[in-house]
Scaffold this motif. Structure first.
Motif, PDB file in Angstrom:
ATOM      1  N   GLY A 220      -3.614   4.627   6.278  1.00 32.50           N
ATOM      2  CA  GLY A 220      -3.417   3.255   6.074  1.00 32.50           C
ATOM      3  C   GLY A 220      -3.677   2.490   4.778  1.00 32.50           C
ATOM      4  N   GLU A 221      -4.709   2.449   4.716  1.00 31.45           N
ATOM      5  CA  GLU A 221      -5.162   2.437   2.900  1.00 31.45           C
ATOM      6  C   GLU A 221      -4.426   3.053   2.096  1.00 31.45           C
ATOM      7  OE1 GLU A 221      -5.607  -0.925   2.342  1.00 31.45           O
ATOM      8  OE2 GLU A 221      -5.965  -1.568   4.067  1.00 31.45           O
ATOM      9  N   ALA A 222      -5.181   4.583   2.234  1.00 27.60           N
ATOM     10  CA  ALA A 222      -3.556   4.796   0.513  1.00 27.60           C
ATOM     11  C   ALA A 222      -2.344   5.109   0.685  1.00 27.60           C
ATOM     12  CB  ALA A 222      -4.331   6.272   1.285  1.00 27.60           C
ATOM     13  N   THR A 223      -2.412   4.826   2.076  1.00 31.50           N
ATOM     14  CA  THR A 223      -0.367   4.784   1.962  1.00 31.50           C
ATOM     15  C   THR A 223       0.062   3.122   0.911  1.00 31.50           C
ATOM     16  OG1 THR A 223      -0.268   5.289   3.791  1.00 31.50           O
ATOM     17  CG2 THR A 223       1.807   3.661   3.105  1.00 31.50           C
ATOM     18  N   PHE A 224      -0.902   2.385   1.371  1.00 30.51           N
ATOM     19  CA  PHE A 224      -0.515   0.576   1.041  1.00 30.51           C
ATOM     20  C   PHE A 224      -1.298   0.789  -0.599  1.00 30.51           C
ATOM     21  CE2 PHE A 224      -1.882  -3.947  -0.172  1.00 30.51           C
ATOM     22  CZ  PHE A 224      -0.676  -4.351   0.598  1.00 30.51           C
ATOM     23  N   GLU A 225      -1.709   1.698  -1.543  1.00 29.46           N
ATOM     24  CA  GLU A 225      -2.216   1.502  -2.243  1.00 29.46           C
ATOM     25  C   GLU A 225      -0.781   1.961  -3.344  1.00 29.46           C
ATOM     26  OE1 GLU A 225      -5.034   3.943  -5.652  1.00 29.46           O
ATOM     27  OE2 GLU A 225      -6.030   3.751  -3.633  1.00 29.46           O
TER      28      GLU A 225
END
Length: 530
Positions: A220-225
């Motif tokens: 998730g966090e990689a996607t948001f970035e």
């Protein structure tokens, strides 16, 4: 068709799943590796996932941007033929895809078959819409001039979906977006990576050109970035997200900075109102499916049953009995529900059980929390130690002041509240701030219509469950449940097209709107006599 038990006998080895960009699978795992396990049999690996990172997401958006213009130039009826072929491929592979969904997220096989059917229905519906992307011919206020409107694709759509419906909900985005001439970057849930990859393969083999659909397997966090970077570089024109209210708020804020309005389909705390004249057996059946289907892991799952005081005791007694008698367990057998989707959701659910307070009364089970040999459940089918199974729990005595009433618990727990007046029922139905789905059980058309007028939910059922969707009906919520955008039916076209207006002046001279309007004479002073 083979039975669920017969289909469960054959083991399928773990596959390797990776991002697919521009038609090619990724060979590296810059975001690390992840093992997707069968939540019904935790020792069984379903897939080894090569995860991408933020740069992977940006690369996918660039590939989509390169492919989008050529795809948009394909006539819409021809794009619809690709959608039609995708639907037929899904139909031919229905059982295989359903088995994979059950293996990876633990959904009962019958539900998985229904989920795959939703893809087929969606493709069938939008095959026709390829010939109905209508604009309008509009009369002009000036002579020798015509006005037109056209639907045009938005460009590149970034779609991020949850894993509780790992193939049906993505199809609600992917099919109309592609039909409308957009290219898509899709990030499926990492805990449903194999099902996502299988769905993408069916799309690819349906005839999509390279780059029109790109799949990013990432956390998730990689996607948001990656999304933040892609928006900053002008690579994304529309964002679609299905998931939690918290993450949806972050995505909404991010898109707002770039003057974009995302399509947000978020959580729910869905009420089911039982009026004094309700068919109680039907209401109990609806509450059982609404609350505990998919182990309560649906955005449309029943949150609180709101029951009139005159039938409260009888409803609770019947509901208690129905839950106790319902089979739970191995999702390849005929059960009400199987395991929690993943360890993450199991741990969250156990934490939410702490919301049960001293003034609440528990019903419907011999225990709470995880089902084990030491914490057993009657009517359990299979080996409870093998997977992430949780007891179904009814919590009676819920009030509007309780945190349990206001919190989406996403698991097999249903609250029951009491009301005395219609106004009180409406207040309880709306007071938590969510607005996805709602249900009312009554034989009175007047009460059903009054409830429809006053409930905040985007979807309402009368004498039916809070869960359920059809491909030609708008799906979506308000408040904490979404930003008013809708999936499914013709309504989703507003998410993946933009209106373009054109005026065509063939007078041979410049005509200026609001300035050169011809006026016809009239007798302003005329008055009728007596």
């Amino acid at each position: 068709m083979r039975t669920a038990e017969e289909t469960g006998k054959r083991e399928t080895p773990a596959r390797t799943v990776a991002s697919r960009i521009g038609g090619r699978p990724a060979e590296e795992a810059p975001g690390g590796r992840l093992t997707s396990a069968n939540p019904a049999r935790l020792e069984e690996a379903v897939a080894e996932v090569l995860l991408g990172d933020a740069s992977t997401f940006v690369e996918a958006c660039r590939a989509a941007r390169e492919a989008q213009g050529e795809w948009a130039a394909v006539p819409a009826p021809i794009r619809a033929q690709v959608v039609k072929r995708i639907g037929r491929l899904v139909e031919k592979n229905k059982e295989a895809l359903a088995r994979l969904v059950t293996r990876e997220v633990g959904k009962p096989y019958a539900e998985s078959l229904g989920e795959v059917q939703e893809i087929i229905d969606t493709c069938d519906f939008f095959t026709g819409e390829g010939r109905r992307l209508y604009g309008h011919t509009v009369p002009s206020e000036m002579p020798d001039k015509q006005l037109f409107t056209f639907r045009v694709p938005v460009g590149v759509a970034a779609v991020i979906t949850a894993g509780n419906f790992p193939v049906a909900v993505p199809s609600w985005y992917l099919v109309p977006a592609i039909l409308c001439g957009n290219a898509v970057v899709w990030k499926p849930a990492e805990y449903a990576a194999a099902a996502g990859d299988a769905l993408a393969q069916l799309f690819f083999h349906g005839g999509l050109p390279e780059g029109v659909l790109n799949v990013v397997q990432a956390r998730g966090e990689a996607t948001f970035e990656g999304l933040e970077r892609a928006l900053g570089e002008g690579l994304v024109d529309k964002v679609g997200f299905t998931g939690s209210t918290e993450v949806g708020s972050r995505i909404g804020e991010l898109c707002g900075r770039h003057r974009q309005s995302p399509c947000l389909e978020l959580g729910g705390k869905n009420p089911l109102v039982v009026m004094p004249d309700a068919n109680l057996d039907l209401a109990v059946e609806g509450a059982l499916f609404s609350g505990f289907g998919t182990a309560g892991q649906r955005c449309t799952s029943l949150g609180t049953a709101i029951v009139h005081e005159s039938v409260y005791g009888e409803f609770l007694s019947r509901f208690d009995r129905a839950v106790r008698e319902a089979p739970v367990g191995d999702p390849m057998r005929e059960v009400l529900y199987g395991p929690m989707i993943s360890e993450k959701f199991y741990e969250r659910f156990v934490g939410w059980l702490e919301l049960v307070q001293d003034h609440h009364t528990l019903h419907g089970s011999t225990g709470t929390g995880r089902i084990t040999r030491d914490n057993p459940r009657e009517n359990f089918l299979g080996d409870p130690e093998a997977g992430l199974y949780c007891h179904p729990t009814i919590v009676a005595g819920v009030t509007g002041e309780d945190e349990l009433y206001r919190t989406e618990t996403f698991g097999p727990i249903v609250g029951v509240a009491k009301f005395s007046t219609f106004e009180e029922a409406v207040e309880l139905a709306n007071g938590h701030g969510y607005g996805l789905s709602a249900a009312i059980y009554t034989e009175s058309a007047r009460e059903a219509l009054r409830f429809r007028e006053r409930v905040s939910a985007g979807m309402l059922s009368v004498n039916n469950s809070t869960s359920g969707a059809e491909a030609h009906l708008p799906f979506g919520g308000n408040g904490k449940s979404g930003n008013g955008s809708r999936l499914s039916g013709v309504w989703v076209l507003e998410q993946f097209t933009r209106w373009q207006a054109m005026n065509w002046d063939f007078s041979g001279r410049l005509q200026k709107a609001q300035m050169d309007i011809p006026e016809l004479p009239f007798d302003e002073g005329f008055r009728l006599e007596g």
